[in-house]
Design a protein around this motif. Structure first.
Motif, PDB file in Angstrom:
ATOM      1  N   HIS A  67      36.740 -52.649  18.582  1.00 56.39           N
ATOM      2  CA  HIS A  67      37.391 -53.451  17.540  1.00 56.39           C
ATOM      3  C   HIS A  67      37.658 -52.609  16.291  1.00 56.39           C
ATOM      4  O   HIS A  67      38.733 -52.694  15.695  1.00 56.39           O
ATOM      5  CB  HIS A  67      36.510 -54.649  17.175  1.00 56.39           C
ATOM      6  N   GLU A  68      36.691 -51.816  15.902  1.00 56.61           N
ATOM      7  CA  GLU A  68      36.789 -51.040  14.660  1.00 56.61           C
ATOM      8  C   GLU A  68      37.636 -49.780  14.802  1.00 56.61           C
ATOM      9  O   GLU A  68      38.217 -49.329  13.819  1.00 56.61           O
ATOM     10  CB  GLU A  68      35.392 -50.639  14.188  1.00 56.61           C
ATOM     11  N   SER A  69      37.703 -49.204  16.002  1.00 58.02           N
ATOM     12  CA  SER A  69      38.258 -47.860  16.137  1.00 58.02           C
ATOM     13  C   SER A  69      39.564 -47.751  16.905  1.00 58.02           C
ATOM     14  O   SER A  69      40.255 -46.741  16.772  1.00 58.02           O
ATOM     15  CB  SER A  69      37.234 -46.945  16.829  1.00 58.02           C
ATOM     16  N   CYS A  70      39.903 -48.721  17.715  1.00 56.86           N
ATOM     17  CA  CYS A  70      41.084 -48.575  18.567  1.00 56.86           C
ATOM     18  C   CYS A  70      42.368 -48.974  17.840  1.00 56.86           C
ATOM     19  O   CYS A  70      42.366 -49.842  16.970  1.00 56.86           O
ATOM     20  CB  CYS A  70      40.930 -49.379  19.851  1.00 56.86           C
ATOM     21  N   SER A  71      43.451 -48.336  18.250  1.00 55.90           N
ATOM     22  CA  SER A  71      44.763 -48.612  17.664  1.00 55.90           C
ATOM     23  C   SER A  71      45.235 -50.009  18.071  1.00 55.90           C
ATOM     24  O   SER A  71      44.737 -50.597  19.037  1.00 55.90           O
ATOM     25  CB  SER A  71      45.781 -47.576  18.144  1.00 55.90           C
TER      26      SER A  71
ATOM     27  N   GLU B  18      45.785 -54.555  30.517  1.00 53.27           N
ATOM     28  CA  GLU B  18      46.548 -53.394  30.958  1.00 53.27           C
ATOM     29  C   GLU B  18      45.706 -52.122  30.911  1.00 53.27           C
ATOM     30  O   GLU B  18      46.106 -51.084  31.431  1.00 53.27           O
ATOM     31  CB  GLU B  18      47.794 -53.210  30.080  1.00 53.27           C
ATOM     32  N   ILE B  19      44.554 -52.198  30.262  1.00 52.61           N
ATOM     33  CA  ILE B  19      43.612 -51.084  30.206  1.00 52.61           C
ATOM     34  C   ILE B  19      42.204 -51.691  30.269  1.00 52.61           C
ATOM     35  O   ILE B  19      41.995 -52.810  29.782  1.00 52.61           O
ATOM     36  CB  ILE B  19      43.798 -50.229  28.925  1.00 52.61           C
ATOM     37  N   SER B  20      41.288 -50.986  30.878  1.00 54.52           N
ATOM     38  CA  SER B  20      39.925 -51.508  31.000  1.00 54.52           C
ATOM     39  C   SER B  20      39.137 -51.294  29.710  1.00 54.52           C
ATOM     40  O   SER B  20      39.489 -50.449  28.887  1.00 54.52           O
ATOM     41  CB  SER B  20      39.204 -50.812  32.161  1.00 54.52           C
ATOM     42  N   VAL B  21      38.065 -52.040  29.557  1.00 51.41           N
ATOM     43  CA  VAL B  21      37.175 -51.861  28.409  1.00 51.41           C
ATOM     44  C   VAL B  21      36.612 -50.442  28.419  1.00 51.41           C
ATOM     45  O   VAL B  21      36.548 -49.777  27.380  1.00 51.41           O
ATOM     46  CB  VAL B  21      36.034 -52.909  28.415  1.00 51.41           C
ATOM     47  N   ALA B  22      36.227 -49.963  29.589  1.00 50.07           N
ATOM     48  CA  ALA B  22      35.646 -48.616  29.689  1.00 50.07           C
ATOM     49  C   ALA B  22      36.641 -47.552  29.232  1.00 50.07           C
ATOM     50  O   ALA B  22      36.273 -46.627  28.488  1.00 50.07           O
ATOM     51  CB  ALA B  22      35.196 -48.349  31.120  1.00 50.07           C
ATOM     52  N   ALA B  23      37.900 -47.687  29.638  1.00 43.42           N
ATOM     53  CA  ALA B  23      38.915 -46.707  29.232  1.00 43.42           C
ATOM     54  C   ALA B  23      39.189 -46.806  27.733  1.00 43.42           C
ATOM     55  O   ALA B  23      39.332 -45.783  27.055  1.00 43.42           O
ATOM     56  CB  ALA B  23      40.196 -46.917  30.032  1.00 43.42           C
ATOM     57  N   ALA B  24      39.255 -48.026  27.213  1.00 44.73           N
ATOM     58  CA  ALA B  24      39.462 -48.201  25.767  1.00 44.73           C
ATOM     59  C   ALA B  24      38.300 -47.578  25.001  1.00 44.73           C
ATOM     60  O   ALA B  24      38.506 -46.926  23.971  1.00 44.73           O
ATOM     61  CB  ALA B  24      39.614 -49.685  25.430  1.00 44.73           C
TER      62      ALA B  24
ATOM     63  N   ASP C 109      36.783 -42.325  19.777  1.00 51.08           N
ATOM     64  CA  ASP C 109      36.581 -41.179  18.903  1.00 51.08           C
ATOM     65  C   ASP C 109      37.869 -40.391  18.652  1.00 51.08           C
ATOM     66  O   ASP C 109      37.862 -39.424  17.889  1.00 51.08           O
ATOM     67  CB  ASP C 109      35.511 -40.242  19.475  1.00 51.08           C
ATOM     68  N   CYS C 110      38.969 -40.813  19.265  1.00 46.83           N
ATOM     69  CA  CYS C 110      40.256 -40.137  19.067  1.00 46.83           C
ATOM     70  C   CYS C 110      41.000 -40.779  17.901  1.00 46.83           C
ATOM     71  O   CYS C 110      40.803 -41.955  17.605  1.00 46.83           O
ATOM     72  CB  CYS C 110      41.132 -40.276  20.315  1.00 46.83           C
ATOM     73  N   ASP C 111      41.909 -39.994  17.271  1.00 48.21           N
ATOM     74  CA  ASP C 111      42.725 -40.617  16.227  1.00 48.21           C
ATOM     75  C   ASP C 111      43.730 -41.562  16.909  1.00 48.21           C
ATOM     76  O   ASP C 111      43.965 -41.486  18.116  1.00 48.21           O
ATOM     77  CB  ASP C 111      43.397 -39.567  15.333  1.00 48.21           C
ATOM     78  N   LYS C 112      44.310 -42.422  16.128  1.00 41.74           N
ATOM     79  CA  LYS C 112      45.136 -43.502  16.696  1.00 41.74           C
ATOM     80  C   LYS C 112      46.392 -42.985  17.409  1.00 41.74           C
ATOM     81  O   LYS C 112      46.812 -43.550  18.414  1.00 41.74           O
ATOM     82  CB  LYS C 112      45.449 -44.539  15.623  1.00 41.74           C
ATOM     83  N   ASP C 113      46.995 -41.899  16.923  1.00 40.85           N
ATOM     84  CA  ASP C 113      48.156 -41.323  17.612  1.00 40.85           C
ATOM     85  C   ASP C 113      47.758 -40.830  19.002  1.00 40.85           C
ATOM     86  O   ASP C 113      48.466 -41.056  19.987  1.00 40.85           O
ATOM     87  CB  ASP C 113      48.758 -40.163  16.812  1.00 40.85           C
ATOM     88  N   LYS C 114      46.622 -40.147  19.068  1.00 37.99           N
ATOM     89  CA  LYS C 114      46.111 -39.648  20.355  1.00 37.99           C
ATOM     90  C   LYS C 114      45.805 -40.825  21.283  1.00 37.99           C
ATOM     91  O   LYS C 114      46.104 -40.776  22.475  1.00 37.99           O
ATOM     92  CB  LYS C 114      44.849 -38.811  20.109  1.00 37.99           C
ATOM     93  N   GLN C 115      45.219 -41.893  20.732  1.00 34.23           N
ATOM     94  CA  GLN C 115      44.934 -43.081  21.544  1.00 34.23           C
ATOM     95  C   GLN C 115      46.210 -43.631  22.175  1.00 34.23           C
ATOM     96  O   GLN C 115      46.231 -43.964  23.362  1.00 34.23           O
ATOM     97  CB  GLN C 115      44.281 -44.171  20.686  1.00 34.23           C
ATOM     98  N   ASP C 116      47.267 -43.725  21.375  1.00 38.87           N
ATOM     99  CA  ASP C 116      48.521 -44.288  21.883  1.00 38.87           C
ATOM    100  C   ASP C 116      49.123 -43.399  22.971  1.00 38.87           C
ATOM    101  O   ASP C 116      49.654 -43.905  23.969  1.00 38.87           O
ATOM    102  CB  ASP C 116      49.513 -44.503  20.743  1.00 38.87           C
TER     103      ASP C 116
END
Length: 195
Positions: A130-134, A145-151, A156-163
């Motif tokens: 909740h606090e860290s994901c884009s 569309e993505i699992s909790v484990a993958a999210a 720890d990645c920046d939001k651009d890298k997450q996307d």
């Protein structure tokens, strides 16, 4: 469905209501004035099912069992979250929002976990997501569309890298399946991946 179950078995679990009094009284929707009103605290899905049953059959459920609530607002919120967890009514993002809300009220992760019936680790993971994901990752998580484990691998990645990793995850999932997509995200996020 819940509606069919209630029609067949009746309302097994009572609705939880809080009694509220006011010196000036309350005006009901039909114009009747009363000194006390009852506010629903838990059992919202059951209440909605009863209302829908009554729309079809005006004589159905002239009365329903209720239990008087004696807790505070936070107690009621914990109860609502726990009910939704048991019924799997919340997607991971909605659950993370609800858990984060309670942690922001200064409850410890372990208290929140205990009161809603989840493990502390699971609560901590969802709050971190909740606090860290884009916004894109959270939207994909809400849509399954993505699992909790993958999210969680992406926190720890920046939001651009997450996307970027999310786009790769979706593509890999389509071509090679969920396991390969999860491994790809973990690797892209710099996590150790076993061969």
């Amino acid at each position: 469905t819940l509606m069919n179950s209630i029609k067949k078995e009746g309302l097994i679990n009572p609705l939880l209501v809080e009694r509220e009094k006011a010196p000036e009284g309350y005006k009901l929707s039909d114009g009747t004035k009363v000194a006390t009103r009852y506010i629903l605290k838990a059992g919202f899905r059951r209440h909605e099912a009863i209302k829908r049953i009554r729309e079809d059959d005006k004589k159905a459920f002239p009365e329903v069992p209720v239990m008087l609530w004696k807790g505070n607002e936070d107690d009621a919120r914990f109860l609502q979250i726990a009910e939704n967890v048991q019924r799997k009514n919340l997607n991971p993002v909605e659950l993370a929002d609800a858990l984060h809300e309670m942690v922001n009220k200064k409850y410890r992760d372990s208290d929140v976990a205990d009161r809603v019936g989840l493990s502390v680790v699971w609560v901590q993971k969802l709050i971190k997501i909740h606090e860290s994901c884009s916004a894109a990752v959270l939207k994909a998580l809400a849509k399954d569309e993505i699992s909790v484990a993958a999210a969680y691998d992406l926190v720890d990645c920046d939001k651009d890298k997450q996307d970027k990793e999310l786009a790769k995850y979706k593509e890999t999932k389509k071509d090679k399946g969920v396991k390969a997509a999860k491994r790809g995200v973990a690797k892209g996020a710099g996590k150790k991946v076993s061969p």
